[in-house]
Design a protein around this motif. Structure first.
Motif, PDB file in Angstrom:
ATOM      1  N   VAL A 117       0.494  -1.149  -0.115  1.00 53.57           N
ATOM      2  CA  VAL A 117      -0.014   0.028  -0.027  1.00 53.57           C
ATOM      3  C   VAL A 117       0.440   1.135  -0.218  1.00 53.57           C
ATOM      4  O   VAL A 117       0.982   2.235  -0.641  1.00 53.57           O
ATOM      5  CB  VAL A 117      -1.167  -0.054   1.443  1.00 53.57           C
ATOM      6  N   SER A 118       1.873   1.146   0.482  1.00 55.34           N
ATOM      7  CA  SER A 118       3.279   2.488   0.768  1.00 55.34           C
ATOM      8  C   SER A 118       3.250   2.863  -1.452  1.00 55.34           C
ATOM      9  O   SER A 118       3.915   3.479  -1.387  1.00 55.34           O
ATOM     10  CB  SER A 118       3.691   2.139   1.517  1.00 55.34           C
ATOM     11  N   GLY A 119       4.291   1.629  -1.234  1.00 53.12           N
ATOM     12  CA  GLY A 119       3.883   1.910  -3.225  1.00 53.12           C
ATOM     13  C   GLY A 119       3.327   2.586  -3.989  1.00 53.12           C
ATOM     14  O   GLY A 119       3.540   3.340  -4.150  1.00 53.12           O
ATOM     15  N   GLY A 174       8.406  -0.953   0.880  1.00 56.06           N
ATOM     16  CA  GLY A 174       7.122  -0.444  -0.021  1.00 56.06           C
ATOM     17  C   GLY A 174       7.730   0.937  -1.015  1.00 56.06           C
ATOM     18  O   GLY A 174       7.259   0.755  -2.415  1.00 56.06           O
ATOM     19  N   ALA A 175       7.762   2.046  -0.067  1.00 55.04           N
ATOM     20  CA  ALA A 175       7.870   3.497  -0.822  1.00 55.04           C
ATOM     21  C   ALA A 175       8.381   3.419  -1.673  1.00 55.04           C
ATOM     22  O   ALA A 175       8.590   4.263  -2.581  1.00 55.04           O
ATOM     23  CB  ALA A 175       7.848   3.776   0.276  1.00 55.04           C
ATOM     24  N   ILE A 176       9.803   2.867  -1.530  1.00 55.51           N
ATOM     25  CA  ILE A 176      11.695   2.646  -2.438  1.00 55.51           C
ATOM     26  C   ILE A 176      10.433   2.345  -3.659  1.00 55.51           C
ATOM     27  O   ILE A 176      10.754   1.993  -4.621  1.00 55.51           O
ATOM     28  CB  ILE A 176      12.401   2.128  -1.236  1.00 55.51           C
ATOM     29  N   GLY A 177       9.777   0.742  -3.330  1.00 58.02           N
ATOM     30  CA  GLY A 177       9.438   0.030  -4.039  1.00 58.02           C
ATOM     31  C   GLY A 177       8.446   1.057  -5.354  1.00 58.02           C
ATOM     32  O   GLY A 177       8.679   0.973  -7.019  1.00 58.02           O
ATOM     33  N   GLY A 178       7.435   1.446  -5.086  1.00 61.64           N
ATOM     34  CA  GLY A 178       7.105   1.798  -5.255  1.00 61.64           C
ATOM     35  C   GLY A 178       7.334   3.535  -6.495  1.00 61.64           C
ATOM     36  O   GLY A 178       7.240   3.915  -7.316  1.00 61.64           O
ATOM     37  N   TYR A 179       8.139   4.117  -5.496  1.00 61.56           N
ATOM     38  CA  TYR A 179       9.364   4.750  -5.990  1.00 61.56           C
ATOM     39  C   TYR A 179      10.112   4.414  -7.397  1.00 61.56           C
ATOM     40  O   TYR A 179       9.898   5.514  -8.108  1.00 61.56           O
ATOM     41  CB  TYR A 179       9.854   5.419  -5.226  1.00 61.56           C
ATOM     42  N   VAL A 180      10.757   3.753  -7.426  1.00 65.58           N
ATOM     43  CA  VAL A 180      11.428   3.621  -7.869  1.00 65.58           C
ATOM     44  C   VAL A 180      10.386   2.993  -9.513  1.00 65.58           C
ATOM     45  O   VAL A 180      11.274   3.064 -10.937  1.00 65.58           O
ATOM     46  CB  VAL A 180      12.294   2.184  -7.744  1.00 65.58           C
ATOM     47  N   ILE A 181       9.827   1.851  -9.196  1.00 69.58           N
ATOM     48  CA  ILE A 181       8.981   1.233 -10.073  1.00 69.58           C
ATOM     49  C   ILE A 181       8.009   2.021 -11.185  1.00 69.58           C
ATOM     50  O   ILE A 181       7.844   2.294 -12.045  1.00 69.58           O
ATOM     51  CB  ILE A 181       8.574  -0.149  -9.482  1.00 69.58           C
ATOM     52  N   THR A 182       7.437   3.634 -10.185  1.00 68.33           N
ATOM     53  CA  THR A 182       6.382   3.913 -11.097  1.00 68.33           C
ATOM     54  C   THR A 182       7.755   4.815 -11.865  1.00 68.33           C
ATOM     55  O   THR A 182       7.294   5.521 -12.913  1.00 68.33           O
ATOM     56  CB  THR A 182       6.148   4.816 -10.606  1.00 68.33           C
TER      57      THR A 182
END
Length: 216
Positions: A117-119, A174-182
């Motif tokens: 969810v953070s991502g 999770g936030a790092i994942g969302g940031y990088v993948i986006t």
């Protein structure tokens, strides 16, 4: 926000059904929760399955409520498949970061969709930087990027102090994942939202510096 997309409904239902099963079946909960000892014994499924279990109904409700509010900006900007990729990618990256920090703590356990969810939350902030959040007890809107930066800085504090039972490392991962993948999916954001990309990178850089210095 608009109507709930079918994929969001499917993810929420999966979380609710899996969590309810865990609430009522202790052996099921123990088998699929994130647990360092279990993972090191070869039970890697826990890295994925634990993100569909929750500690209690309040934990489940707040994670699904956050997903409810931030799923649509990601789905309508990047598409359903990319939304699912960000959700699962953030889930895995969040738990891998948690594993990194706790790999010697065989007893360490955690559950929850917070990393995934953070991502989604951070993807939504990048894709719609002008959006605002309304927090409980705060009568004025808060810019999403302010919340995002503050959330990550608080996660660093929680990771360092270890004064509560919150999986701050999974949230941060999770936030790092969302940031990088986006950014990988939408590289145009480097041009259209340069300042936002830089601002949201600051807490991530701080974390890596602190790890390098042995502060976490």
């Amino acid at each position: 926000m608009g109507d709930l997309h079918p994929v969001t409904i499917a993810i929420i239902l999966a979380n609710v059904l899996f969590s309810m099963k865990g609430f009522n079946d202790y052996s099921f909960f123990e088998k699929f929760k994130f647990n360092i000892g279990g993972i090191r014994r070869g039970e890697q499924v826990r890295v994925f399955s634990s993100a569909f279990l929750h500690a209690d109904t309040q934990h489940l409700f707040f994670n699904m409520l956050t997903l409810f509010f931030f799923a649509n900006p990601v789905i309508y900007k990047l598409g359903t498949i990319n939304f699912v990729i960000i959700y699962i990618g953030s889930l895995i990256i969040g738990n891998l970061l948690s594993y990194f920090f706790h790999k010697e703590e065989y007893h360490y356990s955690a559950v929850g969709a917070s990393g995934a969810v953070s991502g989604i939350l951070y993807a939504a902030i990048l894709l719609q930087p002008g959006m605002s959040l309304y927090m409980f007890f705060i009568p004025i809107p808060i810019p999403a990027y302010v919340f995002g930066i503050g959330y990550l800085l608080y996660s660093i504090y929680g990771m360092r102090s270890r004064r509560d039972n919150i999986g701050h490392d999974a949230h941060f991962g999770g936030a790092i994942g969302g940031y990088v993948i986006t950014l990988f999916m939408a590289p145009y954001l480097f041009e259209t939202s340069t300042l936002m990309v830089i601002l949201l990178a600051i807490p991530i850089i701080i974390l890596f510096i602190m790890i390098k210095l042995g502060k976490i």
